[in-house]
Design an enzyme around this catalytic site. Structure first.
Site, PDB file in Angstrom:
ATOM      1  CG  ASP A  98       0.137   0.617   2.364  1.00 56.62           C
ATOM      2  OD1 ASP A  98      -0.389   1.676   2.770  1.00 56.62           O
ATOM      3  OD2 ASP A  98       0.598  -0.183   2.935  1.00 56.62           O
ATOM      4  CB  CYS A 117      -1.924   5.043 -20.060  1.00 52.70           C
ATOM      5  SG  CYS A 117      -3.119   4.960 -18.662  1.00 52.70           S
ATOM      6  CB  CYS A 165      -6.184   5.846 -17.168  1.00 49.73           C
ATOM      7  SG  CYS A 165      -5.388   7.519 -17.406  1.00 49.73           S
ATOM      8  CB  CYS A 212      -4.117   8.318 -20.899  1.00 50.81           C
ATOM      9  SG  CYS A 212      -2.649   8.638 -19.815  1.00 50.81           S
ATOM     10  CG  HIS A 222      -1.922   8.567 -15.568  1.00 53.36           C
ATOM     11  ND1 HIS A 222      -1.766   7.866 -16.438  1.00 53.36           N
ATOM     12  CD2 HIS A 222      -0.669   8.620 -14.937  1.00 53.36           C
ATOM     13  CE1 HIS A 222      -0.724   7.305 -16.986  1.00 53.36           C
ATOM     14  NE2 HIS A 222      -0.068   7.858 -15.980  1.00 53.36           N
TER      15      HIS A 222
END
Lengths: 375, 375
Positions: free
Chosen positions: A265, A303, A305, A308, A334
């Site tokens: 994490d 990418c 996302c 993007c 992103h």
């Protein structure tokens, strides 16, 4: 409550690919958990977090016990329903806040008293209450209360923290009642191999559902981290998941995966995203820089996302320059996608131990924190 | 460039239902335009704005000329592509900033000099440059440069502003070249009916694609606003769209629709949303209030917005209490949906002039700004 299956191993390192089956779903490992400290991943809706590929998130029992209060979350049937995230959740106990809020805490053998950084009220946390709070929150994985000493702790201090961490872990083990939650213990011991080994051995004897490595990513070097993991991980049972808390940069994650870590994490994707810093495979972009003023391309070619797919670097830069919230939202999004893409490729390549391909695809994984550079 | 069709009229008021066909799509009227001053609706992605039902948004030429600069937006082929919004856009010229940034402006017959509130640099705006900037930004509808006097302007000042506004409108008309953009003029005149009538008449003689009412929502009462519209609107051509700038609360919108207004814009849904204030049909909710701490229901029963579909009032309150960005994001989103739902019901009910139903469904439309109360 927790089933961990190893699917594949890299013959040349300690890396393994697996699945973690939890009450709220299956998590592929090595896994990266976005941070939702206060029952929210900063600026990102649960559906958007899920779309990034994240299968588990982290929340913090200490912060949630203060606001809104564990009893409020319990009235809603737990954290999943309260925050609208129906996949697995892990809660940290508050042990890390003993370290990060050091000026506001008083530690005794019995527990920790926090003077609230909000209103001065006191919150008392001991092994029993740390478990009780986490049982009310209802995460899939909960963490024992530990004592995390500073990164530069000397041997005596680190040793003292280990003793207390082991005793508290035992108390947590006995206090833990909910059969639908998996309890993990946290190994402390600073950079001292014998302390780490002793801590790990005694925790393993108590038989936890998984083992976390705490007290790293608190100021030590990358090399120190790798060395600690190299000694420590073999002392942990192969069939249980291993979680390196608070780590980290892609380089740290890559090294830790090779050392046999399964879970991570870190605040970096969202914190850096809020500060106009975007991760890409070749390095980080500081979007406030003038150089992006007219760049029509996306943050990262290829990418998928939402940032993007629809927005140029120039537009994202504009959002930060005029302080529009969409800037932090889009770059955080992103970065969450970037981290999940990186983890997915690690999982793909573990069976073949294909680290050369990872470094070719993600040159950033060869860069340290200070070296991160624009693509 | 702009086709306006009236579909239905209320026989008992001046309300009309229509469609506005623009290069980037069709807008149903009466329409409410969310505000994207700096090429972003604060905190809300374009897809989410569209999902709320919004068919057109507003951006501001003055602010965009400063950052990122009209030439930057032009390099991206205009605002639609720059900000990822492919439906209609209207840009305001900067005339309102002459009023709102009064301490920083110097007005002459030729134009306005703004000392930037950002860095002290000067931005000069005259009718020609206001049009040139808006042609570079490429919105579907652009606005003439006007002079908006304060709400308490005396007759002499209001009259002077009308004269200048009319002269500037003529210069804008002549400067305007792009055939794919519709130019609207703005009627000034304060609360003085003869000034409003004179301004409207002279602008109508110049034949604009539509007419906006400026200089309202600047401090006058609801009753003054209604009175001005009652006198002014009949002086505007029935076949052209009418736009009431900067309005407003549901009560103001309802009254203005009945007076014959077709278009609105206002910061309230997003600004109030950022400040934890949610619109509902029966009044506003101040989400920081203790009363919401344990409320499991959505902001508004029956609302289909992303906030109401998934989150409780208690969770939304928590987000504001701990200052999580998701609070402003979710309540702004709800408020955008609320405004669009309100406009959709107005459009539904105009053909029958069914105002009793509107007031029964939206009691908030009987409440003034100061009276807004928790549901």
């Amino acid at each position: 409550m927790l089933r961990f299956q190893i699917i594949a191993r890299d013959p040349a390192s300690h890396a393994r690919e697996g699945t973690l089956t939890l009450p709220h779903g299956v998590v592929r490992t090595p896994a990266f958990m976005p941070i939702g400290t206060r029952a929210a991943v900063k600026g990102i809706l649960p559906d958007q977090v899920r779309e990034s590929g994240a299968e588990i998130i982290l929340a913090n029992a200490y912060h949630l016990a203060q606001r809104p209060g564990a009893e409020v979350v319990a009235e809603f049937g737990g954290l999943h329903r309260f925050m609208g995230w129906d996949s697995p959740i892990l809660t940290d106990s508050g042990g890390y806040q003993v370290f990060s809020l050091a000026g506001l805490t008083r530690i005794t053998e019995e527990g920790v008293t926090f003077r609230s950084h909000l209103d001065g009220r006191c919150l008392y946390l001991d092994p029993c209450s740390a478990i009780a709070i986490q049982e009310r929150l209802g995460a899939d994985i909960i963490m024992a209360l530990d004592q995390c000493p500073p990164g530069d702790a000397d041997y005596a201090l680190a040793s003292q923290a280990v003793e207390r961490t082991v005793r508290w872990a035992g108390q947590c083990r006995r206090a833990h009642q909910r059969a639908d939650q998996a309890l993990m213990a946290i190994v402390q011991g600073g950079v001292y191999h014998d302390l780490r080994a002793s801590c790990a051995g005694r925790l393993v004897d108590m038989d936890f559902a998984g083992y976390a490595v705490g007290g790293l990513s608190v100021g030590e070097t990358h090399e120190q981290m790798v060395e600690v993991l190299g000694h420590l991980v073999p002392a942990l049972p192969a069939e249980r998941p291993r979680y390196l808390m608070g780590v980290g940069m892609p380089r740290d994650i890559l090294a830790a995966v090779r050392a046999g870590i399964d879970m991570f994490d870190c605040v970096l994707p969202t914190r850096n995203g809020r500060n106009a810093c975007a991760f890409t495979a070749t390095g980080t972009l500081k979007l406030r820089n003038e150089q992006f003023r007219l760049q029509q391309g996306p943050l990262e070619e290829g990418c998928a996302c939402p940032a993007c797919r629809k927005f140029s670097r120039a537009y994202l830069r504009h959002l930060f320059v005029v302080r529009e919230m969409l800037g932090p939202i889009l770059v955080s999004t992103h970065n969450l996608w970037f981290y999940q893409r990186f983890m997915a490729r690690l999982r793909d390549l573990i069976p073949g131990g294909d680290w050369a391909t990872i470094l070719a695809e993600f040159p950033i994984a060869a860069l340290g924190r200070g070296e991160a550079r624009p693509a």
